[in-house]
Design a protein around this motif. Structure first.
Motif, PDB file in Angstrom:
ATOM      1  N   ARG A 121       0.831  -1.215   0.000  1.00 46.91           N
ATOM      2  CA  ARG A 121       0.000   0.000   0.000  1.00 46.91           C
ATOM      3  C   ARG A 121       0.867   1.267   0.000  1.00 46.91           C
ATOM      4  NH1 ARG A 121      -0.802  -1.977   5.438  1.00 46.91           N
ATOM      5  NH2 ARG A 121       0.100  -0.531   6.962  1.00 46.91           N
ATOM      6  N   HIS A 122       2.176   1.091  -0.308  1.00 51.41           N
ATOM      7  CA  HIS A 122       3.140   2.187  -0.435  1.00 51.41           C
ATOM      8  C   HIS A 122       3.343   2.952   0.871  1.00 51.41           C
ATOM      9  CE1 HIS A 122       3.490   1.683  -4.789  1.00 51.41           C
ATOM     10  NE2 HIS A 122       2.165   1.545  -4.816  1.00 51.41           N
ATOM     11  N   ASP A 123       3.157   2.282   1.984  1.00 52.78           N
ATOM     12  CA  ASP A 123       3.445   2.879   3.292  1.00 52.78           C
ATOM     13  C   ASP A 123       4.840   2.408   3.709  1.00 52.78           C
ATOM     14  OD1 ASP A 123       3.420   4.037   5.759  1.00 52.78           O
ATOM     15  OD2 ASP A 123       1.511   3.172   6.410  1.00 52.78           O
ATOM     16  N   PHE A 124       5.856   3.030   3.092  1.00 53.56           N
ATOM     17  CA  PHE A 124       7.223   2.543   3.251  1.00 53.56           C
ATOM     18  C   PHE A 124       7.793   2.849   4.638  1.00 53.56           C
ATOM     19  CE2 PHE A 124       6.699   3.256  -1.346  1.00 53.56           C
ATOM     20  CZ  PHE A 124       6.903   1.963  -1.779  1.00 53.56           C
ATOM     21  N   ALA A 125       7.312   3.892   5.305  1.00 55.62           N
ATOM     22  CA  ALA A 125       7.793   4.179   6.658  1.00 55.62           C
ATOM     23  C   ALA A 125       7.414   3.051   7.619  1.00 55.62           C
ATOM     24  CB  ALA A 125       7.212   5.513   7.145  1.00 55.62           C
ATOM     25  N   VAL A 126       6.167   2.589   7.532  1.00 57.11           N
ATOM     26  CA  VAL A 126       5.728   1.474   8.379  1.00 57.11           C
ATOM     27  C   VAL A 126       6.460   0.191   7.980  1.00 57.11           C
ATOM     28  CG1 VAL A 126       3.757   0.005   8.991  1.00 57.11           C
ATOM     29  CG2 VAL A 126       3.488   2.496   8.839  1.00 57.11           C
ATOM     30  N   ALA A 127       6.642  -0.019   6.685  1.00 55.47           N
ATOM     31  CA  ALA A 127       7.354  -1.215   6.217  1.00 55.47           C
ATOM     32  C   ALA A 127       8.772  -1.246   6.772  1.00 55.47           C
ATOM     33  CB  ALA A 127       7.374  -1.240   4.696  1.00 55.47           C
ATOM     34  N   LEU A 128       9.435  -0.092   6.776  1.00 53.95           N
ATOM     35  CA  LEU A 128      10.809  -0.043   7.283  1.00 53.95           C
ATOM     36  C   LEU A 128      10.869  -0.403   8.759  1.00 53.95           C
ATOM     37  CD1 LEU A 128      13.786   0.599   6.878  1.00 53.95           C
ATOM     38  CD2 LEU A 128      13.271   3.008   7.318  1.00 53.95           C
ATOM     39  N   LYS A 129       9.934   0.090   9.550  1.00 50.50           N
ATOM     40  CA  LYS A 129       9.926  -0.236  10.982  1.00 50.50           C
ATOM     41  C   LYS A 129       9.713  -1.732  11.211  1.00 50.50           C
ATOM     42  CE  LYS A 129       8.245   4.296  12.501  1.00 50.50           C
ATOM     43  NZ  LYS A 129       7.140   5.049  13.162  1.00 50.50           N
ATOM     44  N   GLN A 130       8.832  -2.337  10.432  1.00 47.90           N
ATOM     45  CA  GLN A 130       8.583  -3.776  10.590  1.00 47.90           C
ATOM     46  C   GLN A 130       9.807  -4.588  10.178  1.00 47.90           C
ATOM     47  OE1 GLN A 130       5.837  -5.011  12.067  1.00 47.90           O
ATOM     48  NE2 GLN A 130       5.234  -2.873  12.361  1.00 47.90           N
ATOM     49  N   TYR A 131      10.457  -4.170   9.098  1.00 41.80           N
ATOM     50  CA  TYR A 131      11.681  -4.864   8.675  1.00 41.80           C
ATOM     51  C   TYR A 131      12.770  -4.745   9.741  1.00 41.80           C
ATOM     52  CZ  TYR A 131      10.146  -5.783   3.880  1.00 41.80           C
ATOM     53  OH  TYR A 131       9.505  -6.267   2.767  1.00 41.80           O
ATOM     54  N   GLN A 132      12.869  -3.581  10.367  1.00 44.92           N
ATOM     55  CA  GLN A 132      13.897  -3.398  11.395  1.00 44.92           C
ATOM     56  C   GLN A 132      13.627  -4.270  12.612  1.00 44.92           C
ATOM     57  OE1 GLN A 132      13.589   0.866  11.696  1.00 44.92           O
ATOM     58  NE2 GLN A 132      15.517   1.181  10.603  1.00 44.92           N
ATOM     59  N   LYS A 133      12.372  -4.432  12.970  1.00 41.90           N
ATOM     60  CA  LYS A 133      12.047  -5.333  14.086  1.00 41.90           C
ATOM     61  C   LYS A 133      12.429  -6.770  13.745  1.00 41.90           C
ATOM     62  CE  LYS A 133       8.185  -2.589  15.923  1.00 41.90           C
ATOM     63  NZ  LYS A 133       6.718  -2.570  16.165  1.00 41.90           N
ATOM     64  N   ALA A 134      12.174  -7.161  12.517  1.00 43.43           N
ATOM     65  CA  ALA A 134      12.554  -8.520  12.103  1.00 43.43           C
ATOM     66  C   ALA A 134      14.066  -8.680  12.108  1.00 43.43           C
ATOM     67  CB  ALA A 134      11.986  -8.818  10.714  1.00 43.43           C
ATOM     68  N   LEU A 135      14.781  -7.634  11.719  1.00 41.01           N
ATOM     69  CA  LEU A 135      16.246  -7.718  11.718  1.00 41.01           C
ATOM     70  C   LEU A 135      16.796  -7.755  13.136  1.00 41.01           C
ATOM     71  CD1 LEU A 135      18.671  -7.837   9.832  1.00 41.01           C
ATOM     72  CD2 LEU A 135      18.873  -5.370  10.052  1.00 41.01           C
ATOM     73  N   ASP A 136      16.144  -7.068  14.074  1.00 39.05           N
ATOM     74  CA  ASP A 136      16.541  -7.173  15.479  1.00 39.05           C
ATOM     75  C   ASP A 136      16.432  -8.617  15.970  1.00 39.05           C
ATOM     76  OD1 ASP A 136      17.104  -4.504  15.661  1.00 39.05           O
ATOM     77  OD2 ASP A 136      15.172  -3.944  16.514  1.00 39.05           O
ATOM     78  N   ALA A 137      15.424  -9.322  15.467  1.00 39.45           N
ATOM     79  CA  ALA A 137      15.237 -10.720  15.869  1.00 39.45           C
ATOM     80  C   ALA A 137      16.207 -11.651  15.168  1.00 39.45           C
ATOM     81  CB  ALA A 137      13.801 -11.159  15.583  1.00 39.45           C
TER      82      ALA A 137
END
Length: 346
Positions: free
Chosen positions: A176-192
């Motif tokens: 849905r082109h909400d890249f700011a939210v996508a980036l935060k979710q990717y960062q949480k996954a990378l923390d894991a």
């Protein structure tokens, strides 16, 4: 009974045995033998019960007895390794979305390279000087962490279900082109999962969409440091270099990715766009043609633009109409083709 037995004994020793009935004598002897056998059976039964009781008590004692403490075993246990710092996270990113190529493989949040630092334990001094200048020996404290060579182990990855949920949320936000939210979710996954190069590459791709070109280049390079032959990370690094104005290095990354994977669509498209932007129309046409042969409609649309810029309107119209034929072509791509057709037919 004992009186009768005594009488029988006397009778046996005397000469008047015939005065005692034979049946009575036999009954007394049988009764005495039965009494002896009964005593034997009782004694054996008592011994059997006592053996079973002793065995049960011994088994219970062995089961409840604590294991012996062994100093050698305690020394053999592995020491806990020092914790690796989590990657830096990016929050509060702007909502701008410049055009860029995103990676196709599942990925998750990442961070700029070089973010994982490990503290080196300070070696305690073997002795220190007293006020009078004499050496006062003190016991050296054990190191707080093992050597850095032993800390290179990968951290334990959190449960796969949580990571998959974060990646799904990130891809949904991207759709849905909400890249700011996508980036935060990717960062949480990378923390894991801090060493997942695919998640790093998705973070780089999302950062490109948000205009964070330098950070995207750092994250893509970090992914390549883990997997040097990863074409998708090379493409994102090339896109970041191109947006930063380094076209030569950008095209070099695209060519490197194509050397590993000649039909990589993102690499072909990004190289063609870079060549088109640089005015190298013949080379761009070749890359667009290769992209079309790989089954990507963007290659057909790109060829139409190259023919239009060359002044070959009829060939450009043919290519634009070809874009409208497949049913699986996106509406945005078809609308671009219709716009060029209307412009050329006027």
């Amino acid at each position: 009974m004992s009186i009768l037995a005594n009488l029988l004994k006397k009778a046996e020793t005397s000469q008047v045995k015939g005065d005692i009935p034979p049946d009575l004598l036999q009954t007394v002897r049988s009764s005495a033998a039965g009494t002896v056998n009964l005593k034997r059976y009782l004694l054996l039964g008592i011994l059997a019960v006592a053996s079973i009781a002793v065995g049960g008590l011994l088994a219970l004692y062995l089961d409840k007895r604590p294991a012996p403490h062994s100093p050698a075993l305690q020394q053999a246990l592995p020491k806990p390794s020092a914790a690796v710092q989590k990657p830096l996270s990016t929050a509060g990113v702007p909502a701008s979305t410049p055009a860029a190529v995103t990676a196709n493989k599942p990925v998750a949040p990442s961070v700029p390279a070089g973010s994982e630092s490990v503290k080196t334990p300070v070696k305690p001094k073997p002795h220190q000087l007293t006020a009078g200048g004499s050496a006062k020996h003190t016991r050296a404290a054990p190191p707080s962490a093992p050597p850095a060579a032993q800390q290179a182990l990968k951290p334990v990855v959190k449960d796969r279900a949580t990571i998959d949920a974060l990646l799904f949320a990130a891809r949904t936000a991207e759709a849905r082109h909400d890249f700011a939210v996508a980036l935060k979710q990717y960062q949480k996954a990378l923390d894991a999962d801090p060493f997942n190069y695919r998640i790093m590459n998705n973070v780089a791709s999302t950062m490109l969409q948000l205009g964070f070109n330098e950070q995207a280049l750092a994250v893509a390079n970090r992914a390549l440091s883990i997997k040097p032959d990863y074409p998708s990370a090379m493409v994102n690094a090339g896109i970041a270099l191109g947006k930063m104005g380094n076209d030569a290095a950008s095209r070099g990354m695209f060519h490197k990715a194509l050397a590993l994977e000649p039909t990589n669509r993102n690499a072909l498209f990004s190289l063609a766009v870079s060549l088109e932007r640089g005015g190298l129309l013949d080379d761009a046409l070749v890359s667009y043609r290769r992209l079309a042969e790989a089954g990507d409609v963007r290659g057909v649309l790109g060829q139409g633009r190259m023919q239009e810029r060359r002044g070959n309107a009829s060939e450009a119209l043919r290519l634009y109409r070809e874009v409208l034929v497949p049913a699986d072509v996106g509406q945005r791509t078809k609308e671009l083709a219709r716009e060029r057709i209307r412009a050329l037919e006027q």
